[in-house]
Design a protein around this motif. Structure first.
Motif, PDB file in Angstrom:
ATOM      1  N   ALA A  52       0.836  -1.203   0.000  1.00 37.76           N
ATOM      2  CA  ALA A  52       0.000   0.000   0.000  1.00 37.76           C
ATOM      3  C   ALA A  52       0.871   1.254   0.000  1.00 37.76           C
ATOM      4  N   LEU A  53       1.878   1.280   0.874  1.00 32.43           N
ATOM      5  CA  LEU A  53       2.768   2.438   0.924  1.00 32.43           C
ATOM      6  C   LEU A  53       3.470   2.676  -0.402  1.00 32.43           C
ATOM      7  N   ASP A  54       3.814   1.598  -1.097  1.00 27.91           N
ATOM      8  CA  ASP A  54       4.542   1.731  -2.364  1.00 27.91           C
ATOM      9  C   ASP A  54       3.735   2.453  -3.434  1.00 27.91           C
ATOM     10  N   THR A  55       2.416   2.507  -3.283  1.00 23.13           N
ATOM     11  CA  THR A  55       1.609   3.230  -4.266  1.00 23.13           C
ATOM     12  C   THR A  55       1.897   4.725  -4.241  1.00 23.13           C
ATOM     13  N   GLY A  56       2.471   5.206  -3.143  1.00 24.34           N
ATOM     14  CA  GLY A  56       2.767   6.636  -3.016  1.00 24.34           C
ATOM     15  C   GLY A  56       4.238   6.972  -3.122  1.00 24.34           C
ATOM     16  N   VAL A  57       5.042   6.027  -3.632  1.00 18.89           N
ATOM     17  CA  VAL A  57       6.491   6.229  -3.750  1.00 18.89           C
ATOM     18  C   VAL A  57       6.845   6.695  -5.161  1.00 18.89           C
ATOM     19  N   VAL A  58       7.621   7.762  -5.225  1.00 18.51           N
ATOM     20  CA  VAL A  58       8.155   8.269  -6.497  1.00 18.51           C
ATOM     21  C   VAL A  58       9.660   8.419  -6.336  1.00 18.51           C
ATOM     22  N   GLU A  59      10.402   7.770  -7.214  1.00 16.78           N
ATOM     23  CA  GLU A  59      11.878   7.827  -7.174  1.00 16.78           C
ATOM     24  C   GLU A  59      12.412   7.494  -5.784  1.00 16.78           C
ATOM     25  N   GLY A  60      11.804   6.492  -5.159  1.00 18.60           N
ATOM     26  CA  GLY A  60      12.297   5.990  -3.884  1.00 18.60           C
ATOM     27  C   GLY A  60      11.886   6.771  -2.656  1.00 18.60           C
ATOM     28  N   LYS A  61      11.047   7.804  -2.826  1.00 20.45           N
ATOM     29  CA  LYS A  61      10.643   8.624  -1.685  1.00 20.45           C
ATOM     30  C   LYS A  61       9.122   8.612  -1.539  1.00 20.45           C
ATOM     31  N   GLN A  62       8.666   8.675  -0.288  1.00 20.51           N
ATOM     32  CA  GLN A  62       7.239   8.591   0.030  1.00 20.51           C
ATOM     33  C   GLN A  62       6.612   9.977  -0.048  1.00 20.51           C
ATOM     34  N   TYR A  63       6.044  10.294  -1.205  1.00 19.25           N
ATOM     35  CA  TYR A  63       5.435  11.609  -1.382  1.00 19.25           C
ATOM     36  C   TYR A  63       3.935  11.601  -1.116  1.00 19.25           C
ATOM     37  N   GLY A  64       3.336  10.418  -1.034  1.00 16.50           N
ATOM     38  CA  GLY A  64       1.914  10.329  -0.741  1.00 16.50           C
ATOM     39  C   GLY A  64       1.637   9.183   0.208  1.00 16.50           C
ATOM     40  N   LEU A  65       0.777   9.421   1.189  1.00 16.86           N
ATOM     41  CA  LEU A  65       0.338   8.364   2.093  1.00 16.86           C
ATOM     42  C   LEU A  65      -1.062   7.944   1.666  1.00 16.86           C
ATOM     43  N   PRO A  66      -1.246   6.686   1.238  1.00 15.17           N
ATOM     44  CA  PRO A  66      -2.556   6.283   0.745  1.00 15.17           C
ATOM     45  C   PRO A  66      -3.630   6.411   1.828  1.00 15.17           C
ATOM     46  N   VAL A  67      -4.771   6.962   1.424  1.00 22.71           N
ATOM     47  CA  VAL A  67      -5.873   7.188   2.356  1.00 22.71           C
ATOM     48  C   VAL A  67      -6.786   5.964   2.392  1.00 22.71           C
ATOM     49  N   GLY A  68      -7.343   5.634   1.242  1.00 19.83           N
ATOM     50  CA  GLY A  68      -8.173   4.450   1.103  1.00 19.83           C
ATOM     51  C   GLY A  68      -7.613   3.577   0.003  1.00 19.83           C
ATOM     52  N   LEU A  69      -8.015   2.325  -0.014  1.00 20.92           N
ATOM     53  CA  LEU A  69      -7.536   1.388  -1.030  1.00 20.92           C
ATOM     54  C   LEU A  69      -8.712   0.720  -1.723  1.00 20.92           C
TER      55      LEU A  69
END
Length: 428
Positions: free
Chosen positions: A128-145
Protein backbone atom coordinates in the motif's frame (compact mmCIF):
# COMPACT_ATOMS: atom_id res chain seq x y z
CA UNK A 1 -13.46 16.16 -19.67
CA UNK A 2 -11.95 16.28 -16.22
CA UNK A 3 -8.61 15.33 -17.80
CA UNK A 4 -8.86 18.19 -20.32
CA UNK A 5 -9.56 20.64 -17.53
CA UNK A 6 -6.12 19.86 -16.13
CA UNK A 7 -4.17 21.07 -19.17
CA UNK A 8 -3.93 24.62 -17.84
CA UNK A 9 -3.08 23.29 -14.39
CA UNK A 10 -0.26 21.18 -15.81
CA UNK A 11 1.18 24.17 -17.63
CA UNK A 12 1.12 26.22 -14.44
CA UNK A 13 2.79 23.42 -12.55
CA UNK A 14 5.53 23.10 -15.15
CA UNK A 15 6.42 26.75 -14.75
CA UNK A 16 6.07 26.70 -10.99
CA UNK A 17 8.53 24.13 -9.80
CA UNK A 18 12.11 23.31 -10.44
CA UNK A 19 13.38 19.79 -10.89
CA UNK A 20 14.43 17.54 -8.08
CA UNK A 21 13.07 16.17 -4.83
CA UNK A 22 10.98 17.86 -2.23
CA UNK A 23 13.06 18.67 0.84
CA UNK A 24 12.74 17.42 4.39
CA UNK A 25 10.64 18.23 7.41
CA UNK A 26 11.66 20.02 10.55
CA UNK A 27 10.80 17.63 13.38
CA UNK A 28 10.24 20.34 15.98
CA UNK A 29 6.69 21.31 16.91
CA UNK A 30 6.03 24.96 17.69
CA UNK A 31 4.57 26.05 21.00
CA UNK A 32 3.27 29.22 19.36
CA UNK A 33 0.00 29.47 17.42
CA UNK A 34 0.23 27.76 14.02
CA UNK A 35 -2.18 27.90 11.08
CA UNK A 36 -2.30 25.09 8.51
CA UNK A 37 -4.16 25.17 5.20
CA UNK A 38 -5.73 21.88 4.12
CA UNK A 39 -7.23 21.34 0.67
CA UNK A 40 -9.41 18.53 -0.68
CA UNK A 41 -12.02 17.78 -3.33
CA UNK A 42 -15.39 16.16 -2.73
CA UNK A 43 -19.10 16.59 -2.18
CA UNK A 44 -21.00 18.11 0.74
CA UNK A 45 -21.01 14.95 2.86
CA UNK A 46 -17.20 14.73 2.64
CA UNK A 47 -16.84 18.39 3.54
CA UNK A 48 -19.03 17.93 6.62
CA UNK A 49 -17.14 14.86 7.82
CA UNK A 50 -13.76 16.46 7.16
CA UNK A 51 -14.66 19.55 9.17
CA UNK A 52 -15.63 17.30 12.08
CA UNK A 53 -12.17 15.71 11.92
CA UNK A 54 -10.55 19.15 11.81
CA UNK A 55 -12.53 20.18 14.89
CA UNK A 56 -11.42 17.04 16.75
CA UNK A 57 -7.76 17.66 15.85
CA UNK A 58 -7.90 21.30 16.94
CA UNK A 59 -9.42 20.28 20.26
CA UNK A 60 -6.48 17.94 20.77
CA UNK A 61 -3.93 20.56 19.63
CA UNK A 62 -5.35 23.96 20.63
CA UNK A 63 -2.36 25.93 19.28
CA UNK A 64 -2.93 24.59 15.73
CA UNK A 65 -5.68 26.04 13.52
CA UNK A 66 -6.57 24.12 10.34
CA UNK A 67 -8.30 26.09 7.59
CA UNK A 68 -10.14 23.97 5.04
CA UNK A 69 -10.15 24.77 1.32
CA UNK A 70 -12.39 22.44 -0.68
CA UNK A 71 -13.63 22.32 -4.26
CA UNK A 72 -15.16 19.92 -6.75
CA UNK A 73 -12.82 17.75 -8.84
CA UNK A 74 -12.72 19.93 -11.95
CA UNK A 75 -11.85 23.16 -10.16
CA UNK A 76 -9.51 21.53 -7.68
CA UNK A 77 -6.50 20.88 -9.88
CA UNK A 78 -6.36 24.25 -11.56
CA UNK A 79 -6.60 25.91 -8.15
CA UNK A 80 -3.83 23.71 -6.73
CA UNK A 81 -1.50 24.38 -9.66
CA UNK A 82 -2.16 28.12 -9.37
CA UNK A 83 -1.28 28.22 -5.68
CA UNK A 84 1.84 26.09 -6.25
CA UNK A 85 2.94 28.44 -9.05
CA UNK A 86 2.49 31.39 -6.70
CA UNK A 87 4.51 29.70 -3.93
CA UNK A 88 1.32 29.70 -1.87
CA UNK A 89 0.46 25.99 -1.77
CA UNK A 90 -1.71 24.60 1.04
CA UNK A 91 0.23 22.77 3.74
CA UNK A 92 -1.73 19.50 3.51
CA UNK A 93 -2.98 18.34 0.13
CA UNK A 94 -5.43 15.63 -0.91
CA UNK A 95 -3.58 14.15 -3.92
CA UNK A 96 -4.57 11.81 -6.75
CA UNK A 97 -2.38 9.02 -8.15
CA UNK A 98 -2.52 10.40 -11.70
CA UNK A 99 -0.81 13.63 -10.63
CA UNK A 100 1.40 12.53 -7.75
CA UNK A 101 4.51 12.16 -9.94
CA UNK A 102 3.91 15.50 -11.66
CA UNK A 103 4.07 17.36 -8.35
CA UNK A 104 6.67 15.15 -6.67
CA UNK A 105 9.23 15.20 -9.49
CA UNK A 106 9.20 18.99 -9.56
CA UNK A 107 9.88 19.37 -5.87
CA UNK A 108 6.42 20.53 -4.80
CA UNK A 109 5.86 17.78 -2.23
CA UNK A 110 7.58 16.83 1.01
CA UNK A 111 9.28 13.45 1.39
CA UNK A 112 7.08 12.07 4.18
CA UNK A 113 9.88 9.74 5.22
CA UNK A 114 11.58 12.79 6.73
CA UNK A 115 8.55 13.40 8.97
CA UNK A 116 8.59 10.02 10.70
CA UNK A 117 8.79 11.48 14.20
CA UNK A 118 5.21 12.74 13.87
CA UNK A 119 3.82 10.59 11.04
CA UNK A 120 3.71 6.83 11.66
CA UNK A 121 3.18 4.24 8.91
CA UNK A 122 3.65 0.96 10.81
CA UNK A 123 0.02 -0.10 10.26
CA UNK A 124 0.22 0.20 6.45
CA UNK A 125 1.20 -2.75 4.23
CA UNK A 126 4.32 -2.11 2.18
CA UNK A 127 2.38 -2.81 -1.01
CA UNK A 128 0.00 0.00 0.00
CA UNK A 129 2.77 2.44 0.92
CA UNK A 130 4.54 1.73 -2.36
CA UNK A 131 1.61 3.23 -4.27
CA UNK A 132 2.77 6.64 -3.02
CA UNK A 133 6.49 6.23 -3.75
CA UNK A 134 8.16 8.27 -6.50
CA UNK A 135 11.88 7.83 -7.17
CA UNK A 136 12.30 5.99 -3.88
CA UNK A 137 10.64 8.62 -1.69
CA UNK A 138 7.24 8.59 0.03
CA UNK A 139 5.43 11.61 -1.38
CA UNK A 140 1.91 10.33 -0.74
CA UNK A 141 0.34 8.36 2.09
CA UNK A 142 -2.56 6.28 0.74
CA UNK A 143 -5.87 7.19 2.36
CA UNK A 144 -8.17 4.45 1.10
CA UNK A 145 -7.54 1.39 -1.03
CA UNK A 146 -9.44 -0.45 -3.69
CA UNK A 147 -8.67 -3.38 -5.93
CA UNK A 148 -10.18 -4.58 -9.18
CA UNK A 149 -12.98 -7.14 -9.14
CA UNK A 150 -15.70 -8.76 -11.20
CA UNK A 151 -19.11 -7.73 -9.88
CA UNK A 152 -21.66 -10.50 -10.47
CA UNK A 153 -25.42 -10.02 -10.29
CA UNK A 154 -26.35 -13.26 -8.54
CA UNK A 155 -30.06 -12.41 -8.74
CA UNK A 156 -29.82 -12.45 -12.55
CA UNK A 157 -27.77 -15.64 -12.57
CA UNK A 158 -30.40 -17.37 -10.44
CA UNK A 159 -33.24 -16.11 -12.64
CA UNK A 160 -31.47 -17.25 -15.82
CA UNK A 161 -30.43 -20.54 -14.20
CA UNK A 162 -26.74 -20.07 -14.90
CA UNK A 163 -24.26 -21.37 -12.35
CA UNK A 164 -21.85 -18.94 -10.73
CA UNK A 165 -18.29 -19.86 -11.81
CA UNK A 166 -15.57 -20.80 -9.33
CA UNK A 167 -13.64 -17.54 -9.03
CA UNK A 168 -10.68 -19.31 -7.40
CA UNK A 169 -9.80 -21.06 -10.64
CA UNK A 170 -11.64 -19.44 -13.56
CA UNK A 171 -9.99 -18.10 -16.70
CA UNK A 172 -10.90 -15.24 -19.04
CA UNK A 173 -12.27 -17.84 -21.45
CA UNK A 174 -14.48 -19.17 -18.65
CA UNK A 175 -15.82 -15.66 -18.12
CA UNK A 176 -16.52 -15.27 -21.85
CA UNK A 177 -18.30 -18.64 -22.13
CA UNK A 178 -20.46 -17.98 -19.07
CA UNK A 179 -21.28 -14.49 -20.35
CA UNK A 180 -22.31 -15.90 -23.75
CA UNK A 181 -24.54 -18.43 -21.98
CA UNK A 182 -26.16 -15.64 -19.96
CA UNK A 183 -26.75 -13.52 -23.07
CA UNK A 184 -28.53 -16.41 -24.78
CA UNK A 185 -30.65 -17.07 -21.69
CA UNK A 186 -31.39 -13.35 -21.38
CA UNK A 187 -33.23 -13.29 -24.68
CA UNK A 188 -31.90 -9.87 -25.70
CA UNK A 189 -32.85 -8.16 -22.43
CA UNK A 190 -29.69 -9.12 -20.56
CA UNK A 191 -26.11 -9.52 -21.74
CA UNK A 192 -23.66 -11.61 -19.82
CA UNK A 193 -20.88 -9.04 -19.62
CA UNK A 194 -20.56 -5.28 -19.58
CA UNK A 195 -17.52 -4.68 -21.76
CA UNK A 196 -14.39 -3.16 -20.29
CA UNK A 197 -11.56 -1.33 -22.05
CA UNK A 198 -12.21 2.20 -20.84
CA UNK A 199 -9.96 2.52 -17.81
CA UNK A 200 -6.36 1.89 -16.82
CA UNK A 201 -7.44 -0.68 -14.22
CA UNK A 202 -8.52 -3.36 -16.68
CA UNK A 203 -5.48 -2.78 -18.88
CA UNK A 204 -3.12 -2.94 -15.90
CA UNK A 205 -4.63 -6.25 -14.76
CA UNK A 206 -4.34 -7.81 -18.22
CA UNK A 207 -0.76 -6.63 -18.68
CA UNK A 208 0.38 -7.69 -15.20
CA UNK A 209 -1.06 -11.17 -15.62
CA UNK A 210 1.13 -11.51 -18.72
CA UNK A 211 4.23 -10.75 -16.62
CA UNK A 212 4.58 -7.28 -18.14
CA UNK A 213 4.09 -3.68 -16.94
CA UNK A 214 2.64 -0.55 -18.51
CA UNK A 215 5.63 1.55 -17.41
CA UNK A 216 9.20 0.77 -16.43
CA UNK A 217 10.83 2.34 -13.39
CA UNK A 218 12.19 5.18 -15.54
CA UNK A 219 8.64 6.11 -16.48
CA UNK A 220 8.79 4.91 -20.09
CA UNK A 221 6.00 2.90 -21.74
CA UNK A 222 7.20 -0.70 -21.45
CA UNK A 223 4.26 -2.91 -22.40
CA UNK A 224 4.82 -5.23 -25.40
CA UNK A 225 2.57 -4.66 -28.42
CA UNK A 226 1.40 -8.28 -28.53
CA UNK A 227 0.14 -8.09 -24.93
CA UNK A 228 -1.98 -5.04 -25.72
CA UNK A 229 -3.19 -6.61 -28.95
CA UNK A 230 -4.41 -9.58 -26.90
CA UNK A 231 -6.28 -7.22 -24.58
CA UNK A 232 -8.17 -5.55 -27.43
CA UNK A 233 -8.73 -8.86 -29.21
CA UNK A 234 -10.51 -10.21 -26.12
CA UNK A 235 -12.68 -7.09 -25.83
CA UNK A 236 -13.61 -7.38 -29.51
CA UNK A 237 -14.44 -11.09 -29.09
CA UNK A 238 -16.79 -10.30 -26.18
CA UNK A 239 -18.82 -8.07 -28.47
CA UNK A 240 -18.66 -10.24 -31.60
CA UNK A 241 -19.70 -13.38 -29.72
CA UNK A 242 -22.63 -11.72 -27.98
CA UNK A 243 -21.17 -11.91 -24.48
CA UNK A 244 -21.18 -8.09 -24.34
CA UNK A 245 -23.60 -5.56 -25.88
CA UNK A 246 -23.20 -4.04 -29.33
CA UNK A 247 -20.44 -1.43 -29.71
CA UNK A 248 -22.92 1.47 -29.77
CA UNK A 249 -24.54 0.38 -26.50
CA UNK A 250 -21.13 -0.29 -24.93
CA UNK A 251 -19.83 3.19 -25.85
CA UNK A 252 -23.01 4.86 -24.61
CA UNK A 253 -22.75 3.14 -21.23
CA UNK A 254 -19.04 3.87 -20.95
CA UNK A 255 -19.77 7.58 -21.31
CA UNK A 256 -22.55 7.56 -18.73
CA UNK A 257 -22.65 7.65 -14.96
CA UNK A 258 -22.46 4.63 -12.66
CA UNK A 259 -26.27 4.65 -12.43
CA UNK A 260 -26.50 4.23 -16.22
CA UNK A 261 -24.17 1.22 -16.35
CA UNK A 262 -25.19 -2.30 -17.28
CA UNK A 263 -24.66 -3.36 -13.67
CA UNK A 264 -26.78 -0.62 -12.14
CA UNK A 265 -29.63 -1.13 -14.63
CA UNK A 266 -29.51 -4.94 -14.35
CA UNK A 267 -28.78 -5.21 -18.06
CA UNK A 268 -25.46 -7.08 -17.63
CA UNK A 269 -24.71 -9.90 -15.22
CA UNK A 270 -20.93 -9.44 -15.00
CA UNK A 271 -18.77 -6.31 -15.09
CA UNK A 272 -15.37 -5.08 -13.99
CA UNK A 273 -15.43 -2.54 -11.15
CA UNK A 274 -13.33 -1.46 -8.20
CA UNK A 275 -14.45 -3.31 -5.07
CA UNK A 276 -15.33 -0.07 -3.27
CA UNK A 277 -18.06 0.68 -5.85
CA UNK A 278 -20.14 -2.25 -4.60
CA UNK A 279 -22.30 -0.14 -2.26
CA UNK A 280 -23.28 2.38 -4.94
CA UNK A 281 -23.91 -0.35 -7.50
CA UNK A 282 -26.08 -2.35 -5.10
CA UNK A 283 -28.14 0.70 -4.22
CA UNK A 284 -28.71 1.48 -7.91
CA UNK A 285 -29.38 -2.12 -8.91
CA UNK A 286 -31.64 -3.18 -6.06
CA UNK A 287 -30.46 -6.76 -6.57
CA UNK A 288 -27.92 -9.08 -4.99
CA UNK A 289 -24.38 -8.35 -6.20
CA UNK A 290 -21.25 -10.28 -5.33
CA UNK A 291 -17.54 -9.48 -5.67
CA UNK A 292 -15.61 -12.17 -7.52
CA UNK A 293 -11.87 -12.55 -7.88
CA UNK A 294 -10.44 -11.72 -11.28
CA UNK A 295 -10.28 -14.38 -14.00
CA UNK A 296 -6.81 -15.60 -14.89
CA UNK A 297 -5.24 -15.02 -11.47
CA UNK A 298 -4.73 -18.70 -10.71
CA UNK A 299 -2.97 -19.21 -14.07
CA UNK A 300 -0.83 -16.03 -13.96
CA UNK A 301 2.83 -16.19 -12.94
CA UNK A 302 2.24 -13.24 -10.61
CA UNK A 303 -0.95 -11.59 -9.31
CA UNK A 304 -2.50 -9.07 -11.67
CA UNK A 305 -4.46 -7.63 -8.75
CA UNK A 306 -2.96 -4.62 -7.01
CA UNK A 307 -3.90 -1.92 -4.53
CA UNK A 308 -5.17 1.32 -6.05
CA UNK A 309 -5.22 4.28 -3.68
CA UNK A 310 -8.46 6.23 -3.61
CA UNK A 311 -6.28 9.28 -2.93
CA UNK A 312 -3.23 10.31 -0.90
CA UNK A 313 -2.34 12.71 1.86
CA UNK A 314 0.62 14.85 0.77
CA UNK A 315 2.41 17.79 2.38
CA UNK A 316 3.76 20.81 0.52
CA UNK A 317 7.55 20.96 0.43
CA UNK A 318 7.25 24.70 1.08
CA UNK A 319 5.09 24.43 4.16
CA UNK A 320 6.34 26.71 6.93
CA UNK A 321 5.03 24.18 9.45
CA UNK A 322 6.00 20.71 8.18
CA UNK A 323 6.04 19.12 11.65
CA UNK A 324 2.51 20.29 12.40
CA UNK A 325 1.37 19.27 8.90
CA UNK A 326 2.80 15.78 9.48
CA UNK A 327 1.08 15.62 12.86
CA UNK A 328 -2.25 16.46 11.22
CA UNK A 329 -1.75 13.82 8.52
CA UNK A 330 -0.94 11.31 11.27
CA UNK A 331 -4.26 12.19 12.93
CA UNK A 332 -6.13 11.75 9.64
CA UNK A 333 -4.48 8.42 8.89
CA UNK A 334 -3.95 6.77 12.26
CA UNK A 335 -6.44 8.05 14.84
CA UNK A 336 -9.52 6.08 15.79
CA UNK A 337 -11.34 9.36 16.36
CA UNK A 338 -10.87 10.44 12.73
CA UNK A 339 -11.69 6.96 11.45
CA UNK A 340 -15.01 6.86 13.32
CA UNK A 341 -16.02 10.06 11.54
CA UNK A 342 -14.68 9.35 8.04
CA UNK A 343 -15.50 5.61 7.90
CA UNK A 344 -15.31 4.75 4.16
CA UNK A 345 -16.01 8.25 2.79
CA UNK A 346 -12.54 8.26 1.20
CA UNK A 347 -12.46 4.53 0.54
CA UNK A 348 -11.73 1.43 2.60
CA UNK A 349 -8.93 2.62 4.94
CA UNK A 350 -5.40 1.76 3.86
CA UNK A 351 -4.39 1.54 7.52
CA UNK A 352 -4.99 -2.14 8.37
CA UNK A 353 -5.55 -1.49 12.09
CA UNK A 354 -8.11 1.21 11.38
CA UNK A 355 -9.78 -0.94 8.73
CA UNK A 356 -10.36 -3.72 11.27
CA UNK A 357 -11.55 -1.27 13.93
CA UNK A 358 -14.30 0.32 11.83
CA UNK A 359 -15.54 -2.96 10.29
CA UNK A 360 -18.39 -3.46 12.82
CA UNK A 361 -19.74 0.00 11.97
CA UNK A 362 -20.01 -0.62 8.21
CA UNK A 363 -23.08 -1.66 6.25
CA UNK A 364 -23.12 -5.06 4.57
CA UNK A 365 -21.80 -3.97 1.18
CA UNK A 366 -18.99 -1.87 2.67
CA UNK A 367 -18.10 -4.85 4.86
CA UNK A 368 -17.99 -7.05 1.76
CA UNK A 369 -15.71 -4.52 0.04
CA UNK A 370 -13.37 -4.46 3.05
CA UNK A 371 -13.31 -8.25 3.31
CA UNK A 372 -12.52 -8.55 -0.39
CA UNK A 373 -9.58 -6.19 0.07
CA UNK A 374 -8.29 -8.32 2.94
CA UNK A 375 -8.65 -11.67 1.16
CA UNK A 376 -7.52 -10.97 -2.42
CA UNK A 377 -3.87 -11.69 -3.11
CA UNK A 378 -2.24 -8.60 -4.59
CA UNK A 379 1.08 -8.14 -6.32
CA UNK A 380 3.60 -5.35 -6.02
CA UNK A 381 2.31 -1.85 -6.72
CA UNK A 382 2.56 -0.68 -10.33
CA UNK A 383 4.93 2.16 -11.05
CA UNK A 384 3.21 5.48 -10.23
CA UNK A 385 1.69 7.04 -13.36
CA UNK A 386 4.55 9.04 -14.91
CA UNK A 387 4.42 12.77 -15.40
CA UNK A 388 2.63 13.39 -18.70
CA UNK A 389 0.65 10.14 -18.70
CA UNK A 390 -2.46 11.43 -16.95
CA UNK A 391 -4.34 11.24 -20.28
CA UNK A 392 -3.91 7.44 -20.41
CA UNK A 393 -7.61 6.64 -19.95
CA UNK A 394 -8.69 8.99 -22.73
CA UNK A 395 -6.23 7.23 -25.05
CA UNK A 396 -7.42 3.76 -23.97
CA UNK A 397 -11.05 4.74 -24.51
CA UNK A 398 -10.41 6.09 -28.00
CA UNK A 399 -8.64 2.96 -29.20
CA UNK A 400 -11.23 0.66 -27.63
CA UNK A 401 -13.88 2.47 -29.62
CA UNK A 402 -11.82 2.18 -32.81
CA UNK A 403 -11.40 -1.58 -32.29
CA UNK A 404 -15.06 -2.20 -31.45
CA UNK A 405 -16.21 -0.36 -34.58
CA UNK A 406 -13.62 -2.17 -36.76
CA UNK A 407 -11.77 1.03 -37.61
CA UNK A 408 -8.56 -0.40 -36.14
CA UNK A 409 -7.25 -3.91 -35.67
CA UNK A 410 -6.11 -4.82 -32.15
CA UNK A 411 -2.53 -4.81 -33.46
CA UNK A 412 -2.92 -1.29 -34.89
CA UNK A 413 -4.47 -0.07 -31.65
CA UNK A 414 -1.59 -1.48 -29.63
CA UNK A 415 1.06 0.15 -31.77
CA UNK A 416 -0.70 3.53 -31.84
CA UNK A 417 -1.44 3.49 -28.10
CA UNK A 418 2.21 2.96 -27.17
CA UNK A 419 3.39 5.71 -29.53
CA UNK A 420 0.79 8.23 -28.32
CA UNK A 421 1.30 7.61 -24.63
CA UNK A 422 5.08 7.79 -24.93
CA UNK A 423 4.77 11.06 -26.86
CA UNK A 424 2.65 12.50 -24.02
CA UNK A 425 5.31 11.51 -21.47
CA UNK A 426 8.18 12.84 -23.61
CA UNK A 427 6.37 16.15 -24.08
CA UNK A 428 5.67 16.73 -20.40
Amino acid sequence: MKRIALAAAAALLLSACGSGGGGSASQELSKDPVTLRFTWWGADERHKRTQQVIDAFQKKHPNITVKGEFKDWNGYWESLATTVAANDAPDVIQMDELYLASYAERGALLDLGTASQHLKTADFDKSALDTGVVEGKQYGLPVGLSTYAIVANTTLLDQLKVKLPDDATWTWDDLKKTAEELSKAGGGKVTGMQSFGFDAGSMNIWVRQQGAALFDQAGKVAVPENVLAGYWSFIKDLSKGGAAPSPSVTIERAGGSLDQSGTATNASAFATWWNTQLTSLTAASGQQLKLLRLPGESQASAPGAYFKPSMFWSVSSRSKHPAEAALFVDFLANSQEAADILLTDRGVPANTKIRAAIAPKLNETDKAAAEYLDTVKVGTAPRVTPNGASSIEAIIKRHTEEVLFDRETPEQAAKAFIAELQAEIDGA
